[in-house]
Each structure stands twice: as C-alpha cells, then as structure tokens.
Design a protein around this motif. Structure first.
Motif, short mmCIF file in Angstrom:
data_model
loop_
_atom_site.label_atom_id
_atom_site.label_comp_id
_atom_site.label_asym_id
_atom_site.label_seq_id
_atom_site.Cartn_x
_atom_site.Cartn_y
_atom_site.Cartn_z
N HIS A 1 18.24 59.54 73.38
CA HIS A 1 18.45 60.90 73.88
C HIS A 1 19.94 61.20 73.87
CE1 HIS A 1 16.63 64.18 76.66
NE2 HIS A 1 17.72 64.65 76.08
N ILE A 2 20.32 62.29 73.22
CA ILE A 2 21.72 62.72 73.17
C ILE A 2 21.86 64.04 73.93
CG2 ILE A 2 23.64 63.48 71.71
CD1 ILE A 2 22.49 61.73 69.47
N TYR A 3 22.76 64.06 74.88
CA TYR A 3 23.13 65.30 75.57
C TYR A 3 24.46 65.77 74.98
CZ TYR A 3 19.58 64.32 79.11
OH TYR A 3 18.39 64.09 79.75
N TYR A 4 24.62 67.09 74.91
CA TYR A 4 25.85 67.65 74.33
C TYR A 4 26.32 68.80 75.20
CZ TYR A 4 28.79 70.49 71.28
OH TYR A 4 29.83 71.25 70.77
N SER A 5 27.63 68.84 75.47
CA SER A 5 28.17 69.91 76.32
C SER A 5 28.48 71.14 75.48
CB SER A 5 29.43 69.44 77.06
OG SER A 5 30.47 69.14 76.15
N SER A 6 27.47 71.98 75.34
CA SER A 6 27.59 73.24 74.61
C SER A 6 28.06 74.34 75.57
CB SER A 6 26.25 73.59 73.95
OG SER A 6 26.37 74.72 73.11
N GLN A 7 27.81 75.59 75.22
CA GLN A 7 28.28 76.69 76.04
C GLN A 7 27.32 77.86 75.93
OE1 GLN A 7 29.89 79.73 76.34
NE2 GLN A 7 31.54 79.45 77.84
N MET A 8 27.27 78.67 76.97
CA MET A 8 26.31 79.76 77.04
C MET A 8 26.41 80.74 75.88
SD MET A 8 27.86 82.20 80.08
CE MET A 8 26.58 83.43 79.87
N GLY A 9 27.60 80.86 75.28
CA GLY A 9 27.79 81.83 74.20
C GLY A 9 27.63 81.26 72.82
N ALA A 10 27.09 80.04 72.70
CA ALA A 10 26.98 79.41 71.39
C ALA A 10 26.23 80.31 70.41
CB ALA A 10 26.27 78.06 71.53
N SER A 11 26.90 80.66 69.31
CA SER A 11 26.30 81.52 68.30
C SER A 11 27.21 81.57 67.09
CB SER A 11 26.13 82.95 68.85
OG SER A 11 25.83 83.86 67.80
N LYS A 12 26.61 81.56 65.91
CA LYS A 12 27.41 81.67 64.69
C LYS A 12 28.04 83.05 64.55
CE LYS A 12 25.08 78.26 61.78
NZ LYS A 12 24.36 78.06 60.50
N ALA A 13 27.52 84.02 65.31
CA ALA A 13 28.05 85.38 65.23
C ALA A 13 29.09 85.66 66.31
CB ALA A 13 26.91 86.38 65.35
N SER A 14 29.43 84.66 67.12
CA SER A 14 30.36 84.88 68.23
C SER A 14 31.74 85.26 67.73
CB SER A 14 30.46 83.62 69.10
OG SER A 14 31.40 83.81 70.14
N LEU A 15 32.43 86.08 68.52
CA LEU A 15 33.81 86.46 68.23
C LEU A 15 34.80 85.45 68.81
CD1 LEU A 15 33.46 90.28 69.00
CD2 LEU A 15 33.54 89.18 66.75
N PHE A 16 34.29 84.46 69.57
CA PHE A 16 35.12 83.42 70.17
C PHE A 16 34.88 82.14 69.38
CE2 PHE A 16 35.82 80.59 74.11
CZ PHE A 16 37.20 80.54 73.89
N PRO A 17 35.84 81.67 68.60
CA PRO A 17 35.62 80.57 67.64
C PRO A 17 34.91 79.33 68.16
CG PRO A 17 37.75 81.57 67.23
CD PRO A 17 37.21 82.22 68.48
N PRO A 18 35.21 78.82 69.38
CA PRO A 18 34.50 77.62 69.83
C PRO A 18 32.98 77.79 69.91
CG PRO A 18 36.45 77.96 71.16
CD PRO A 18 36.28 79.19 70.34
N MET A 19 32.51 79.02 70.12
CA MET A 19 31.07 79.25 70.22
C MET A 19 30.38 79.02 68.88
SD MET A 19 30.92 79.87 73.40
CE MET A 19 32.38 78.83 73.49
N VAL A 20 31.09 79.31 67.79
CA VAL A 20 30.56 79.04 66.45
C VAL A 20 30.42 77.53 66.26
CG1 VAL A 20 30.93 79.35 63.98
CG2 VAL A 20 31.60 81.17 65.57
N ASP A 21 31.45 76.78 66.69
CA ASP A 21 31.40 75.31 66.60
C ASP A 21 30.21 74.74 67.36
OD1 ASP A 21 33.80 75.66 65.26
OD2 ASP A 21 35.05 75.06 66.96
N HIS A 22 29.96 75.28 68.55
CA HIS A 22 28.82 74.81 69.35
C HIS A 22 27.50 75.08 68.62
CE1 HIS A 22 31.08 73.61 72.81
NE2 HIS A 22 31.49 74.83 73.12
N ALA A 23 27.37 76.27 68.05
CA ALA A 23 26.12 76.62 67.37
C ALA A 23 25.86 75.70 66.19
CB ALA A 23 26.18 78.08 66.91
N VAL A 24 26.90 75.40 65.42
CA VAL A 24 26.73 74.51 64.26
C VAL A 24 26.40 73.09 64.74
CG1 VAL A 24 27.84 73.50 62.24
CG2 VAL A 24 28.24 75.90 62.81
N THR A 25 27.04 72.65 65.81
CA THR A 25 26.75 71.31 66.35
C THR A 25 25.31 71.22 66.81
OG1 THR A 25 29.06 71.02 67.03
CG2 THR A 25 27.41 69.62 68.09
N GLU A 26 24.79 72.27 67.39
CA GLU A 26 23.38 72.26 67.80
C GLU A 26 22.45 72.09 66.60
OE1 GLU A 26 23.72 74.82 71.97
OE2 GLU A 26 22.98 75.82 70.16
#
Length: 289
Positions: free
Chosen positions: A99-124
């Motif tokens: 089981h792997i847990y990952y610290s993502s963020q509520m705004g995770a999305s490839k369409a986000s205007l905040f770059p880290p949220m794109v990284d989270h979406a791809v990692t998911e």
C-alpha cells in the motif's frame, strides 16, 4: 513496516509523531536525505536511513522490509518532481509495497493554473498504473501558505497581493493526524475526498481576522500579477518559483480551492483547526520574539 519519506520536513515529521502514538516505534522507518536532522526519531526507536529521490539505490536500502509507504511529494517542480515521484513509487513497488500513500493536494488537476497541482495529477496516474494499492491524500491547502502571504502586514498594516479567491486552508497538524489514522488502520484506497478545514476564506477575510485579533487595522490592497512577480524577483526568487506563486493567485481566483468536505472532520472526530485559530497562534508567537 511503515516507511515515511521526507520525515525531516514539516508534514512528514508530524505524520511520524502521530504514528508513534498508534504503532510501535520498531514498526516505523523514515527515509531522509540528511539523517542528522532526525536524530530524535532514531532515539525513539524509529529506523532512520538515508534515502534520496535522486538516488534509487539509497531508496531501496531505506525502503527495505517495508510493506506500507507514505511518499511525501517533492519540493521540486515539473519534470524534476515527477521523476522524483516515479522513482519513489517504482522503488517502493520493487521493495514489496502492499500500500502506497501519497501526499497530493485538493487542487490536483492537469488543467490547474497552479503548477504543483499538475504534478500531483500526473503522479496520481503513475500510482494508478503501479499495480499496488494506493491512497492519494487530497490535502487541503496548507494554512502556513496563508501566513506567508500575510507577510509583514501585521507590522505595516497592509496586505498587498494580487486578486485572489477563497481557499480551504488546512493545518499541517490536522492533515498529518488524518494520514496517521488512515495508515495505522489500513485506510481507504484510491483518491480521497478533499481533506479540508470546514470553511473557506480569502485574503480580505484573513486581513479582517488579523485586524480583529491584533486590534490594529490591516488593509487588503490588490496589486497586479506583474507587480507581485517583479517584487518576488527583486527579492531573489528564481523565475520558475515566481511564476509558480503568480499561478497560485490565478488558481485561487479561478475557484480551484474554494470547496470543503466533512471527511477530515470525520476522520479526526472533531472540527479541524480554523484559520482564525492559526492566526491567533501565529500572532502570539510573534509577540514572544
């Protein structure tokens, strides 16, 4: 064994402390770049090993014998962050992760205007194709970022920043406690509901709260994105980071972090710490310096 990466950072360290209240120390291990920063964890019986996202061999040693992992997201951006995450997930899989847990963020999305949220979406996406059970913790936006945006407004009486929007600010402490609860109980799989505080507030609201708590007027002043970016660059921030922070304001006024959910409160068995409490503690701390 449970392994936590990034345990010398604020979130990772808090998760370890919370887990120590729930599972024996000998069942916990940490993977950190600099082991000297977590000597107190070693003294408490936690296994401490060097692990660097840039060094797969070091991660394999740090991950040895574990079945459950918390991969704390990289502090890098873009392809560098994604490579860090891919490496950690691949090594955890090879090490026998169940089981792997990952610290993502509520705004995770490839369409986000905040770059880290794109990284989270791809990692998911990487987690989905890993073949290992995973939980992506959709953490609320860290309240510490709001304090950073507040800056020196308590002294100057002016909170100057670009136009923004409401954000579900959430404390590291509450999110770490929730992560520890889930990990110690083999919690839900997949992407979690957003783990947020119970209310959203924008910078004008934060300025009003700070005014009430200090008894001094604090004015919210809107400046342009260009003025804000120029100020960051003038203070020595690299262009990539300056653009990232401008992207944060674009995202907030686009409503990307303007939602709440009861999941965090249900996990904690209480209401999450609110922004006013965070401000009150920060003001009190400043007053003792």
């Amino acid at each position: 064994m449970i392994i936590i990466t990034g345990a010398s950072g604020q979130f990772g360290r808090l998760v370890v402390n919370q887990l120590l209240e729930r599972v024996p120390a000998e069942q916990l291990g940490v993977s950190v770049r600099d082991t000297s920063k977590v000597k107190e964890l070693e003294e408490r019986g936690v296994r401490v090993r060097r692990g660097d996202y840039n060094d797969a061999d070091s991660l394999m040693h740090a991950f040895e014998g574990a079945s459950q992992f918390l991969i704390v997201s990289s502090d890098s951006l873009g392809e560098t962050a994604l490579q860090h995450h891919r490496t950690a997930i691949e090594v955890a899989t090879k090490a026998g992760a169940k089981h792997i847990y990952y610290s993502s963020q509520m705004g995770a999305s490839k369409a986000s205007l905040f770059p880290p949220m794109v990284d989270h979406a791809v990692t998911e996406e990487v987690l989905r194709t890993s073949g290992v059970a995973f939980t992506s913790l959709r953490n609320g936006f860290y309240a510490g970022s709001a304090l950073m945006m507040l800056g020196d407004a308590l002294e100057t009486g002016v909170l100057a920043a670009p136009e923004d929007g409401p954000v579900a600010w959430t404390t590291h402490a509450d999110l770490a406690e929730a992560a520890a609860i889930m990990m110690s109980e083999e919690g839900p799989q997949g992407i979690t509901p957003v783990l947020t505080g119970s209310a959203t507030v924008d910078l004008a609201g934060i300025a009003a709260m700070a005014s009430e708590l200090t008894g001094r007027p604090i004015r919210r002043m809107v400046i342009t994105d260009e003025e804000y970016r120029a100020g960051l660059l003038a203070h020595g921030l690299p262009e990539e980071r300056a653009d990232m922070f401008v992207g944060l304001f674009l995202a907030t006024r686009n409503g990307e972090f303007d939602r709440t959910d009861k999941t965090l409160a249900q996990l904690l068995g209480r209401e999450p710490i609110g922004m006013k409490e965070v401000l009150k503690a920060a003001i009190a701390e400043r007053g003792t310096r």
